[in-house]
Write an enzyme that holds these catalytic residues in place. Sequence first.
Site, short mmCIF file in Angstrom:
data_model
loop_
_atom_site.label_atom_id
_atom_site.label_comp_id
_atom_site.label_asym_id
_atom_site.label_seq_id
_atom_site.Cartn_x
_atom_site.Cartn_y
_atom_site.Cartn_z
N TYR A 33 -32.80 5.10 90.45
CA TYR A 33 -31.97 5.46 91.60
C TYR A 33 -32.63 6.54 92.45
CZ TYR A 33 -30.50 9.90 89.43
OH TYR A 33 -30.49 11.17 88.90
N LYS A 149 -37.14 8.29 87.72
CA LYS A 149 -35.74 8.62 88.04
C LYS A 149 -34.82 7.48 87.59
CE LYS A 149 -33.21 10.75 91.86
NZ LYS A 149 -32.67 11.87 91.10
N GLU A 182 -36.57 21.73 83.53
CA GLU A 182 -35.91 21.65 84.84
C GLU A 182 -34.41 21.65 84.64
OE1 GLU A 182 -36.57 17.84 86.79
OE2 GLU A 182 -36.60 16.82 84.86
N LEU A 207 -38.91 15.79 86.78
CA LEU A 207 -38.93 14.86 87.90
C LEU A 207 -39.59 15.59 89.06
CD1 LEU A 207 -37.83 12.05 89.00
CD2 LEU A 207 -36.08 13.45 90.10
N1 PMP Z 1 -34.80 16.94 88.49
C1 PMP Z 1 -33.82 16.11 88.12
C2 PMP Z 1 -33.65 15.81 86.66
C3 PMP Z 1 -32.95 15.56 89.07
O1 PMP Z 1 -31.96 14.72 88.70
C4 PMP Z 1 -33.11 15.91 90.44
C5 PMP Z 1 -32.18 15.41 91.47
N2 PMP Z 1 -32.32 14.05 91.70
C6 PMP Z 1 -34.16 16.76 90.78
C7 PMP Z 1 -34.98 17.26 89.78
C8 PMP Z 1 -34.42 17.13 92.21
O2 PMP Z 1 -35.03 16.07 92.88
P1 PMP Z 1 -34.84 15.88 94.45
O3 PMP Z 1 -35.23 17.16 95.09
O4 PMP Z 1 -35.75 14.77 94.79
O5 PMP Z 1 -33.39 15.56 94.66
#
Ligand code: PMP
Length: 286
Positions: A33, A149, A182, A207
């Site tokens: 997603y 993701k 994270e 991620l």
């Molecule tokens: N890490 C994780 C585990 C996440 O779910 C998200 C949010 N999707 C992020 C980092 C931040 O990613 P982004 O800035 O692309 O939303």
Amino acid sequence: MTRTIYVDGKYLPYSQAGVHVEDRGFQFGDAVYEVCEIRSGAIIDERRHLERLERSLNELDMPMRMSHASFGRVIRETIRRNRVRNGFVYIQVSRGAAPRDFLFSGPNVGQTVVVLARALSRATNEAIALKGISVITTPEQRWARVDIKTVMLLASSIAKEKAKAVGAKEAWFVGDDGMVTEGASSNAWIVTMDGELITRPADGHILKGITRTVAMEVAENRGLKLVERAFTVDEAKKAREAFVTSASAGVLPVIQIDGTVIGNGAPGSTATELRQLFHTFAEATL
Ligand code: PMP
């Protein structure tokens, strides 16, 4: 409120939108997603999000069946039909429905594509950011491919519940080595007492957040000293500032970690500046 959801080529009323009970996303978490911010009617960093969607699919041996342009059209139509000016768009692609089988190398079953858009109050988000949030730390219990993701978000969901139980908004995962990986749905950052901006490298344990990438560009442009390295919980508690980044919340200051007050207990100047400048660096497309 979401009125209409795109499911496999159709725009359906919320109450009628559904996928097959044997969808592999439902049975195996076999789906990926993306979430993009919608701001003043524009899609933020659409290109990067679609590129990451394609990467996630590739990593799981799924072709990207819709072109970026087609996704763009569906995203815009979903936003339009739901009259979202500020909020987010959620895109999910699963490997599709098939009689339950661990193997996915058999006949290609076709994918399930879902797009939904929802409005969020910008004022509410700003109020949260002005105050800053509390985070807790919790052992890293996710699978080893968090760089993809996927919708396998149970460990993250449990971590968020644990945070909520003590009035915190986010949970930071901590590996066996004592290093923060994270947040459950965000990337983690600190600013040391020396003013160094620290965030973990995209080393397979996080991620690679799009907001993280853009915030790094902002930081470099402002001449901030940026160091990509892992940090411990103890280091974070002693930091001058802490914050998290995500597409849905932007740059969000952290004022407490496991009950320990960070800095002077108010959002830090670096986080605040990055938050304010973020949208001047992000790509906005109508
Ligand atoms: N890490 C994780 C585990 C996440 O779910 C998200 C949010 N999707 C992020 C980092 C931040 O990613 P982004 O800035 O692309 O939303």
